[in-house]
Structures are given as structure tokens and as C-alpha cells.
Design a protein around this motif. Structure first.
Motif, PDB file in Angstrom:
ATOM      1  N   GLU A  61      51.409  34.628  50.064  1.00  0.00           N
ATOM      2  CA  GLU A  61      50.586  34.268  51.215  1.00  0.00           C
ATOM      3  C   GLU A  61      49.609  35.389  51.560  1.00  0.00           C
ATOM      4  O   GLU A  61      48.460  35.136  51.920  1.00  0.00           O
ATOM      5  CB  GLU A  61      51.455  33.944  52.434  1.00  0.00           C
ATOM      6  N   HIS A  62      50.061  36.617  51.418  1.00  0.00           N
ATOM      7  CA  HIS A  62      49.184  37.761  51.651  1.00  0.00           C
ATOM      8  C   HIS A  62      48.361  38.084  50.414  1.00  0.00           C
ATOM      9  O   HIS A  62      47.161  38.369  50.506  1.00  0.00           O
ATOM     10  CB  HIS A  62      49.994  38.995  52.054  1.00  0.00           C
ATOM     11  N   ASP A  63      49.003  38.052  49.264  1.00  0.00           N
ATOM     12  CA  ASP A  63      48.349  38.464  48.021  1.00  0.00           C
ATOM     13  C   ASP A  63      47.519  37.323  47.432  1.00  0.00           C
ATOM     14  O   ASP A  63      47.819  36.759  46.373  1.00  0.00           O
ATOM     15  CB  ASP A  63      49.386  38.957  47.013  1.00  0.00           C
ATOM     16  N   GLN A  64      46.450  36.995  48.134  1.00  0.00           N
ATOM     17  CA  GLN A  64      45.489  36.019  47.647  1.00  0.00           C
ATOM     18  C   GLN A  64      44.567  36.687  46.611  1.00  0.00           C
ATOM     19  O   GLN A  64      44.576  37.905  46.467  1.00  0.00           O
ATOM     20  CB  GLN A  64      44.684  35.464  48.821  1.00  0.00           C
ATOM     21  N   PRO A  65      43.787  35.904  45.865  1.00  0.00           N
ATOM     22  CA  PRO A  65      42.969  36.492  44.795  1.00  0.00           C
ATOM     23  C   PRO A  65      42.122  37.689  45.204  1.00  0.00           C
ATOM     24  O   PRO A  65      42.047  38.677  44.458  1.00  0.00           O
ATOM     25  CB  PRO A  65      42.096  35.309  44.360  1.00  0.00           C
ATOM     26  N   ALA A  66      41.515  37.651  46.393  1.00  0.00           N
ATOM     27  CA  ALA A  66      40.672  38.778  46.816  1.00  0.00           C
ATOM     28  C   ALA A  66      41.499  40.050  46.994  1.00  0.00           C
ATOM     29  O   ALA A  66      41.047  41.153  46.659  1.00  0.00           O
ATOM     30  CB  ALA A  66      39.946  38.437  48.115  1.00  0.00           C
ATOM     31  N   VAL A  67      42.724  39.904  47.508  1.00  0.00           N
ATOM     32  CA  VAL A  67      43.616  41.055  47.689  1.00  0.00           C
ATOM     33  C   VAL A  67      44.047  41.589  46.324  1.00  0.00           C
ATOM     34  O   VAL A  67      44.083  42.807  46.094  1.00  0.00           O
ATOM     35  CB  VAL A  67      44.837  40.665  48.540  1.00  0.00           C
ATOM     36  N   LEU A  68      44.376  40.679  45.426  1.00  0.00           N
ATOM     37  CA  LEU A  68      44.788  41.087  44.082  1.00  0.00           C
ATOM     38  C   LEU A  68      43.637  41.753  43.335  1.00  0.00           C
ATOM     39  O   LEU A  68      43.846  42.705  42.569  1.00  0.00           O
ATOM     40  CB  LEU A  68      45.287  39.875  43.302  1.00  0.00           C
ATOM     41  N   LYS A  69      42.424  41.273  43.561  1.00  0.00           N
ATOM     42  CA  LYS A  69      41.253  41.879  42.911  1.00  0.00           C
ATOM     43  C   LYS A  69      41.064  43.315  43.391  1.00  0.00           C
ATOM     44  O   LYS A  69      40.789  44.218  42.583  1.00  0.00           O
ATOM     45  CB  LYS A  69      40.005  41.049  43.236  1.00  0.00           C
ATOM     46  N   LYS A  70      41.232  43.525  44.685  1.00  0.00           N
ATOM     47  CA  LYS A  70      41.110  44.876  45.233  1.00  0.00           C
ATOM     48  C   LYS A  70      42.190  45.783  44.661  1.00  0.00           C
ATOM     49  O   LYS A  70      41.935  46.947  44.323  1.00  0.00           O
ATOM     50  CB  LYS A  70      41.205  44.827  46.755  1.00  0.00           C
ATOM     51  N   TYR A  71      43.398  45.261  44.538  1.00  0.00           N
ATOM     52  CA  TYR A  71      44.516  46.020  43.969  1.00  0.00           C
ATOM     53  C   TYR A  71      44.198  46.406  42.527  1.00  0.00           C
ATOM     54  O   TYR A  71      44.412  47.550  42.111  1.00  0.00           O
ATOM     55  CB  TYR A  71      45.778  45.162  44.036  1.00  0.00           C
ATOM     56  N   GLN A  72      43.680  45.462  41.763  1.00  0.00           N
ATOM     57  CA  GLN A  72      43.300  45.723  40.375  1.00  0.00           C
ATOM     58  C   GLN A  72      42.276  46.846  40.302  1.00  0.00           C
ATOM     59  O   GLN A  72      42.391  47.755  39.467  1.00  0.00           O
ATOM     60  CB  GLN A  72      42.716  44.454  39.757  1.00  0.00           C
ATOM     61  N   GLU A  73      41.285  46.795  41.179  1.00  0.00           N
ATOM     62  CA  GLU A  73      40.225  47.799  41.178  1.00  0.00           C
ATOM     63  C   GLU A  73      40.737  49.164  41.617  1.00  0.00           C
ATOM     64  O   GLU A  73      40.343  50.197  41.059  1.00  0.00           O
ATOM     65  CB  GLU A  73      39.080  47.334  42.073  1.00  0.00           C
ATOM     66  N   GLU A  74      41.627  49.182  42.614  1.00  0.00           N
ATOM     67  CA  GLU A  74      42.168  50.457  43.095  1.00  0.00           C
ATOM     68  C   GLU A  74      42.961  51.180  42.019  1.00  0.00           C
ATOM     69  O   GLU A  74      42.965  52.412  41.964  1.00  0.00           O
ATOM     70  CB  GLU A  74      43.044  50.215  44.331  1.00  0.00           C
ATOM     71  N   TYR A  75      43.635  50.422  41.165  1.00  0.00           N
ATOM     72  CA  TYR A  75      44.420  51.028  40.088  1.00  0.00           C
ATOM     73  C   TYR A  75      43.611  51.209  38.809  1.00  0.00           C
ATOM     74  O   TYR A  75      44.124  51.719  37.809  1.00  0.00           O
ATOM     75  CB  TYR A  75      45.682  50.205  39.807  1.00  0.00           C
ATOM     76  N   GLY A  76      42.360  50.789  38.827  1.00  0.00           N
ATOM     77  CA  GLY A  76      41.504  50.990  37.659  1.00  0.00           C
ATOM     78  C   GLY A  76      41.916  50.181  36.453  1.00  0.00           C
ATOM     79  O   GLY A  76      41.742  50.632  35.309  1.00  0.00           O
ATOM     80  N   VAL A  77      42.450  48.985  36.688  1.00  0.00           N
ATOM     81  CA  VAL A  77      42.908  48.137  35.583  1.00  0.00           C
ATOM     82  C   VAL A  77      41.704  47.541  34.862  1.00  0.00           C
ATOM     83  O   VAL A  77      40.847  46.896  35.485  1.00  0.00           O
ATOM     84  CB  VAL A  77      43.826  47.012  36.098  1.00  0.00           C
ATOM     85  N   THR A  78      41.632  47.741  33.559  1.00  0.00           N
ATOM     86  CA  THR A  78      40.518  47.221  32.766  1.00  0.00           C
ATOM     87  C   THR A  78      40.953  46.246  31.678  1.00  0.00           C
ATOM     88  O   THR A  78      40.111  45.582  31.076  1.00  0.00           O
ATOM     89  CB  THR A  78      39.737  48.379  32.107  1.00  0.00           C
ATOM     90  N   ASN A  79      42.254  46.153  31.420  1.00  0.00           N
ATOM     91  CA  ASN A  79      42.749  45.241  30.381  1.00  0.00           C
ATOM     92  C   ASN A  79      42.469  43.799  30.797  1.00  0.00           C
ATOM     93  O   ASN A  79      42.995  43.335  31.815  1.00  0.00           O
ATOM     94  CB  ASN A  79      44.254  45.457  30.186  1.00  0.00           C
ATOM     95  N   PRO A  80      41.659  43.060  30.044  1.00  0.00           N
ATOM     96  CA  PRO A  80      41.337  41.684  30.424  1.00  0.00           C
ATOM     97  C   PRO A  80      42.528  40.741  30.335  1.00  0.00           C
ATOM     98  O   PRO A  80      42.474  39.624  30.867  1.00  0.00           O
ATOM     99  CB  PRO A  80      40.243  41.294  29.422  1.00  0.00           C
ATOM    100  N   ASN A  81      43.588  41.176  29.668  1.00  0.00           N
ATOM    101  CA  ASN A  81      44.792  40.350  29.543  1.00  0.00           C
ATOM    102  C   ASN A  81      45.875  40.748  30.541  1.00  0.00           C
ATOM    103  O   ASN A  81      47.035  40.387  30.369  1.00  0.00           O
ATOM    104  CB  ASN A  81      45.350  40.449  28.123  1.00  0.00           C
ATOM    105  N   TRP A  82      45.489  41.506  31.567  1.00  0.00           N
ATOM    106  CA  TRP A  82      46.428  41.849  32.643  1.00  0.00           C
ATOM    107  C   TRP A  82      46.049  40.994  33.853  1.00  0.00           C
ATOM    108  O   TRP A  82      45.029  41.212  34.498  1.00  0.00           O
ATOM    109  CB  TRP A  82      46.347  43.325  32.980  1.00  0.00           C
ATOM    110  N   ASN A  83      46.869  40.012  34.145  1.00  0.00           N
ATOM    111  CA  ASN A  83      46.613  39.097  35.243  1.00  0.00           C
ATOM    112  C   ASN A  83      47.567  39.363  36.406  1.00  0.00           C
ATOM    113  O   ASN A  83      48.782  39.461  36.216  1.00  0.00           O
ATOM    114  CB  ASN A  83      46.779  37.647  34.780  1.00  0.00           C
ATOM    115  N   PHE A  84      46.993  39.464  37.601  1.00  0.00           N
ATOM    116  CA  PHE A  84      47.763  39.571  38.836  1.00  0.00           C
ATOM    117  C   PHE A  84      47.747  38.177  39.464  1.00  0.00           C
ATOM    118  O   PHE A  84      46.687  37.680  39.854  1.00  0.00           O
ATOM    119  CB  PHE A  84      47.126  40.590  39.780  1.00  0.00           C
ATOM    120  N   MET A  85      48.916  37.559  39.574  1.00  0.00           N
ATOM    121  CA  MET A  85      48.949  36.130  39.898  1.00  0.00           C
ATOM    122  C   MET A  85      49.614  35.820  41.229  1.00  0.00           C
ATOM    123  O   MET A  85      50.529  36.502  41.673  1.00  0.00           O
ATOM    124  CB  MET A  85      49.634  35.380  38.759  1.00  0.00           C
TER     125      MET A  85
END
Length: 244
Positions: free
Chosen positions: A132-156
Motif C-alpha cells: 500500500e505504501h510501496d507504490q511504483p513511484a516509491v519503488l522507483k525512488k528506492y531504486q534510484e537511491e540505491y543506484g540500481v542499474t540492472n534492467p532485470n532487477w524488478n521492485f514489485m
């Protein structure tokens, strides 16, 4: 401040070990999850290595596979288990507001991802237990904060009850039971999946199946006697075995 942070993480890991790990192993024991036919045991000795040195996790005579799933990721794309077909990948359950074991888990996954950078046949599947909290925009920010670049790493993210069922029944990686809203907790373990969707692992020193890897213990951590030892190095070894 840093010392206090480590003390806090150590406390959480201790609580996790007392509360969550017994739940996982109770589930495993009750459902007869064991070594598959590719590994046999007599007198505590392994007598037949699997062809690639890893075992299949067997339940009731059937090698366990990742159950079908379909969730939305950080880019609002629908991701299913079919998107990982032909890839070796890791599975974790986490949430972005977690301030304890998720932190070393995420750092460990970043280090693993760097080891296999540029490989299209390696990925990571991170499922939020706080959807409920971890909507796509939140997950996108999390991905960016950790510097994730692997295109096959999905936060769902998706329906909470579906994610809980996937965690508790699909992987036996304990999270809150339905109706338990007092706290968010999860196992802090990683599952290793092969190119065909089978859950894979190795034997422990006693010849028993070791279904999961400790994702919450930082790499190269100096462990006091009796403490939880890091397992990221052996996980990297096992990923390499499957990728060969």
C-alpha cells in the motif's frame, strides 16, 4: 552514531532469529521439504552430487518451482515469472520503510548485482510486503537511491494478500500472516532460482538441504563466536555455477 546503528541492526537480527526463523523451519518441516532425488544421504554423507554441484529443493517427491506471479514494478510495467525464464535470479521480500535488516540486504544485493553487471541472464526479484505504501513511484525512488542499474532487477508491488501467499506458501519465506498488522517482518533470506524456475541451493556441512541464503548478514562481516555468518560469497559462487 555508526556504533549505535550496528547495535540496532544486531538487536533486530537477534529478534529476527528468535521469531522468524523458527516459523520458516516449521513450515519446511511440516511440508517435508528436503533434498531431491539428485542427492541422497546415507549415514550423514552425500553420495551423489547434482551435475552442477547444486541441489533441487524437493517437497513430496516434487522439485519446487517458483509459483506463477504477476505484479507491477517500479516502472508501472507488469512483471511475471515468465519474464525471468532463462535467467538465474534471486528472490527477496522487503519494504522500503524498513530501517534494519533491509539495509544490509539491499547493500548485499547491490554487490551481487555488480558482480554480474552486463549479463542479461541474471536478475533479481524484490517483492514489497508493504504494497500500500510501496507504490511504483516509491519503488522507483528506492531504486534510484540505491543506484540500481540492472534492467532485470524488478521492485514489485501488488495485492498484500497475494504477496503474503507468495512469500509464505510459495517460498516459505515467512512474512506477516493474514490479519497480523502489528508489525511488518520478513525473513531476511534470499532464494536462488535457476533458468527453468527451480529453487536451487547446496548442502550444509551436515549433508542437509540448505534452501536459503542469509541475505541480512553484511558481506565480509566479522562474526563473533556463535553469530550468524555471512553467506553472500557462497551465494555468488552458486550463481556462477548456474550461469556456466
Amino acid at each position: 552514531m555508526r556504533k549505535n546503528t550496528y547495535i540496532g541492526i544486531a538487536t533486530i537480527v537477534l529478534i529476527f532469529g528468535i521469531i522468524v526463523i523458527p516459523k520458516i523451519y516449521k513450515r519446511i518441516a511440516n511440508d517435508d521439504v528436503s533434498r531431491g532425488g539428485r542427492m541422497h544421504q546415507e549415514g550423514g554423507e552425500k553420495i551423489n552430487d547434482a551435475p552442477d554441484g547444486l541441489i533441487y529443493i524437493n517437497q513430496g517427491g516434487v522439485d519446487r518451482k517458483v509459483p506463477p506471479f504477476s505484479f507491477v514494478n517500479q516502472d508501472n510495467d507488469t512483471i511475471t515469472n515468465a519474464d525471468y525464464k532463462g535467467k538465474v535470479y534471486l528472490v527477496e521480500f522487503f519494504f522500503t520503510r524498513c530501517t534494519d535488516i533491509c539495509i544490509p540486504m539491499s547493500h548485499n544485493l547491490i554487490e551481487i548485482s555488480k558482480r554480474f553487471e552486463g549479463r542479461d541472464d541474471f536478475g533479481i526479484a524484490s517483492f514489497s510486503i508493504d504494497p500500500e505504501h510501496d507504490q511504483p513511484a516509491v519503488l522507483k525512488k528506492y531504486q534510484e537511491e540505491y543506484g540500481v542499474t540492472n534492467p532485470n532487477w524488478n521492485f514489485m508491488t501488488g495485492d498484500r494478500s497475494v504477496i503474503r501467499k507468495l512469500s509464505n506458501e510459495g517460498f516459505y519465506l515467512a512474512t506477516n500472516e493474514e490479519g497480523d498488522e502489528s508489525d511488518l517482518y520478513h525473513s531476511g533470506l534470499f532464494a536462488l532460482i535457476d533458468q527453468n524456475g527451480f529453487i536451487r541451493s547446496r548442502l550444509d556441512p551436515y549433508g542437509n538441504a540448505k534452501p536459503y541464503y542469509r541475505g541480512f548478514v553484511p558481506m565480509n562481516e566479522n562474526v563473533p563466536e556463535g553469530g550468524e555468518t555471512p553467506e553472500i560469497d557462497i551465494l555468488i559462487e552458486d550463481i556462477q555455477k548456474l550461469l556456466k
